[in-house]
Design a protein around this motif. Structure first.
Motif, PDB file in Angstrom:
ATOM      1  N   TYR A   4       0.821  -1.204   0.000  1.00  0.00           N
ATOM      2  CA  TYR A   4       0.000   0.000   0.000  1.00  0.00           C
ATOM      3  C   TYR A   4       0.859   1.260   0.000  1.00  0.00           C
ATOM      4  O   TYR A   4       1.940   1.291   0.582  1.00  0.00           O
ATOM      5  N   PHE A   5       0.326   2.300  -0.639  1.00  0.00           N
ATOM      6  CA  PHE A   5       0.921   3.627  -0.643  1.00  0.00           C
ATOM      7  C   PHE A   5      -0.096   4.562  -0.020  1.00  0.00           C
ATOM      8  O   PHE A   5      -1.301   4.317  -0.088  1.00  0.00           O
ATOM      9  N   TYR A   6       0.378   5.637   0.597  1.00  0.00           N
ATOM     10  CA  TYR A   6      -0.539   6.679   1.038  1.00  0.00           C
ATOM     11  C   TYR A   6       0.057   8.021   0.668  1.00  0.00           C
ATOM     12  O   TYR A   6       1.248   8.138   0.371  1.00  0.00           O
ATOM     13  N   THR A   7      -0.792   9.038   0.656  1.00  0.00           N
ATOM     14  CA  THR A   7      -0.340  10.371   0.311  1.00  0.00           C
ATOM     15  C   THR A   7      -0.871  11.389   1.317  1.00  0.00           C
ATOM     16  O   THR A   7      -1.952  11.203   1.881  1.00  0.00           O
ATOM     17  N   ASP A   8      -0.078  12.428   1.522  1.00  0.00           N
ATOM     18  CA  ASP A   8      -0.514  13.542   2.365  1.00  0.00           C
ATOM     19  C   ASP A   8      -1.084  14.661   1.492  1.00  0.00           C
ATOM     20  O   ASP A   8      -1.328  15.753   1.950  1.00  0.00           O
ATOM     21  N   GLY A   9      -1.265  14.358   0.205  1.00  0.00           N
ATOM     22  CA  GLY A   9      -1.781  15.341  -0.743  1.00  0.00           C
ATOM     23  C   GLY A   9      -0.685  15.942  -1.593  1.00  0.00           C
ATOM     24  O   GLY A   9      -0.939  16.535  -2.629  1.00  0.00           O
ATOM     25  N   THR A  10       0.551  15.786  -1.151  1.00  0.00           N
ATOM     26  CA  THR A  10       1.701  16.312  -1.877  1.00  0.00           C
ATOM     27  C   THR A  10       2.703  15.211  -2.188  1.00  0.00           C
ATOM     28  O   THR A  10       3.176  15.083  -3.299  1.00  0.00           O
ATOM     29  N   THR A  11       3.014  14.409  -1.176  1.00  0.00           N
ATOM     30  CA  THR A  11       4.038  13.383  -1.283  1.00  0.00           C
ATOM     31  C   THR A  11       3.415  12.006  -1.166  1.00  0.00           C
ATOM     32  O   THR A  11       2.457  11.810  -0.412  1.00  0.00           O
ATOM     33  N   LYS A  12       3.964  11.049  -1.922  1.00  0.00           N
ATOM     34  CA  LYS A  12       3.518   9.659  -1.860  1.00  0.00           C
ATOM     35  C   LYS A  12       4.493   8.897  -0.979  1.00  0.00           C
ATOM     36  O   LYS A  12       5.705   9.064  -1.095  1.00  0.00           O
ATOM     37  N   PHE A  13       3.967   8.033  -0.090  1.00  0.00           N
ATOM     38  CA  PHE A  13       4.784   7.231   0.802  1.00  0.00           C
ATOM     39  C   PHE A  13       4.497   5.752   0.573  1.00  0.00           C
ATOM     40  O   PHE A  13       3.363   5.365   0.364  1.00  0.00           O
ATOM     41  N   GLY A  14       5.508   4.929   0.625  1.00  0.00           N
ATOM     42  CA  GLY A  14       5.311   3.490   0.473  1.00  0.00           C
ATOM     43  C   GLY A  14       6.314   2.908  -0.495  1.00  0.00           C
ATOM     44  O   GLY A  14       7.201   3.613  -0.965  1.00  0.00           O
ATOM     45  N   PRO A  15       6.194   1.665  -0.760  1.00  0.00           N
ATOM     46  CA  PRO A  15       5.100   0.760  -0.405  1.00  0.00           C
ATOM     47  C   PRO A  15       5.239   0.207   1.009  1.00  0.00           C
ATOM     48  O   PRO A  15       6.335   0.103   1.543  1.00  0.00           O
ATOM     49  N   PHE A  16       4.083  -0.114   1.606  1.00  0.00           N
ATOM     50  CA  PHE A  16       4.005  -0.677   2.945  1.00  0.00           C
ATOM     51  C   PHE A  16       3.150  -1.936   2.925  1.00  0.00           C
ATOM     52  O   PHE A  16       2.146  -1.992   2.205  1.00  0.00           O
ATOM     53  N   SER A  17       3.514  -2.902   3.740  1.00  0.00           N
ATOM     54  CA  SER A  17       2.616  -4.023   3.984  1.00  0.00           C
ATOM     55  C   SER A  17       1.479  -3.490   4.862  1.00  0.00           C
ATOM     56  O   SER A  17       1.561  -2.380   5.395  1.00  0.00           O
ATOM     57  N   LYS A  18       0.449  -4.277   5.038  1.00  0.00           N
ATOM     58  CA  LYS A  18      -0.659  -3.863   5.898  1.00  0.00           C
ATOM     59  C   LYS A  18      -0.166  -3.589   7.316  1.00  0.00           C
ATOM     60  O   LYS A  18      -0.562  -2.605   7.942  1.00  0.00           O
ATOM     61  N   GLU A  19       0.716  -4.433   7.829  1.00  0.00           N
ATOM     62  CA  GLU A  19       1.237  -4.233   9.185  1.00  0.00           C
ATOM     63  C   GLU A  19       2.113  -2.987   9.268  1.00  0.00           C
ATOM     64  O   GLU A  19       2.096  -2.267  10.275  1.00  0.00           O
ATOM     65  N   GLU A  20       2.888  -2.707   8.224  1.00  0.00           N
ATOM     66  CA  GLU A  20       3.707  -1.488   8.206  1.00  0.00           C
ATOM     67  C   GLU A  20       2.813  -0.254   8.115  1.00  0.00           C
ATOM     68  O   GLU A  20       3.080   0.772   8.746  1.00  0.00           O
ATOM     69  N   LEU A  21       1.742  -0.356   7.325  1.00  0.00           N
ATOM     70  CA  LEU A  21       0.805   0.759   7.178  1.00  0.00           C
ATOM     71  C   LEU A  21       0.149   1.081   8.518  1.00  0.00           C
ATOM     72  O   LEU A  21      -0.067   2.244   8.850  1.00  0.00           O
ATOM     73  N   ARG A  22      -0.126   0.071   9.305  1.00  0.00           N
ATOM     74  CA  ARG A  22      -0.738   0.237  10.629  1.00  0.00           C
ATOM     75  C   ARG A  22       0.112   1.148  11.523  1.00  0.00           C
ATOM     76  O   ARG A  22      -0.415   1.854  12.383  1.00  0.00           O
ATOM     77  N   LYS A  23       1.414   1.179  11.329  1.00  0.00           N
ATOM     78  CA  LYS A  23       2.331   1.954  12.166  1.00  0.00           C
ATOM     79  C   LYS A  23       2.515   3.397  11.698  1.00  0.00           C
ATOM     80  O   LYS A  23       3.190   4.182  12.350  1.00  0.00           O
ATOM     81  N   GLN A  24       1.908   3.742  10.553  1.00  0.00           N
ATOM     82  CA  GLN A  24       2.054   5.085  10.001  1.00  0.00           C
ATOM     83  C   GLN A  24       1.041   6.033  10.649  1.00  0.00           C
ATOM     84  O   GLN A  24       0.015   5.615  11.159  1.00  0.00           O
ATOM     85  N   LYS A  25       1.347   7.309  10.585  1.00  0.00           N
ATOM     86  CA  LYS A  25       0.437   8.324  11.127  1.00  0.00           C
ATOM     87  C   LYS A  25      -0.573   8.690  10.047  1.00  0.00           C
ATOM     88  O   LYS A  25      -0.382   9.649   9.289  1.00  0.00           O
ATOM     89  N   ILE A  26      -1.631   7.881   9.979  1.00  0.00           N
ATOM     90  CA  ILE A  26      -2.657   8.088   8.975  1.00  0.00           C
ATOM     91  C   ILE A  26      -4.013   8.251   9.647  1.00  0.00           C
ATOM     92  O   ILE A  26      -4.198   7.864  10.800  1.00  0.00           O
ATOM     93  N   LEU A  27      -4.936   8.847   8.909  1.00  0.00           N
ATOM     94  CA  LEU A  27      -6.297   9.061   9.376  1.00  0.00           C
ATOM     95  C   LEU A  27      -7.250   8.219   8.539  1.00  0.00           C
ATOM     96  O   LEU A  27      -6.879   7.713   7.479  1.00  0.00           O
ATOM     97  N   ARG A  28      -8.487   8.123   8.981  1.00  0.00           N
ATOM     98  CA  ARG A  28      -9.496   7.418   8.188  1.00  0.00           C
ATOM     99  C   ARG A  28      -9.669   8.059   6.821  1.00  0.00           C
ATOM    100  O   ARG A  28     -10.045   7.403   5.862  1.00  0.00           O
TER     101      ARG A  28
END
Length: 64
Positions: A4-28
């Motif tokens: 999975y990748f996520y974005t803060d609207g400017t920068t793309k972060f990843g790739p992350f496994s589901k468990e790695e994604l769980r540790k990121q500072k993300i919102l719903r």
């Protein structure tokens, strides 16, 4: 296993496994994408990540 990748609207972060994604500072409302998806979606809209959303407090809506 999806990556999975996520974005803060400017920068793309990843790739992350589901468990790695769980540790990121993300919102719903954080936009998430993984291979096979057509577009970015909010975390809360991705069924296979539902268990992550239950561990994140709801977004705060401030009334002015």
């Amino acid at each position: 296993m999806n990556k999975y990748f996520y974005t803060d609207g400017t920068t793309k972060f990843g790739p992350f496994s589901k468990e790695e994604l769980r540790k990121q500072k993300i919102l719903r409302s954080t936009k998430i994408w993984c291979y096979g998806m057509d577009n970015w979606k909010e975390l809360s809209e991705i069924p296979e990540l539902n268990d992550l959303t239950t561990a994140i407090p709801p977004d705060i809506r401030i009334k002015h």
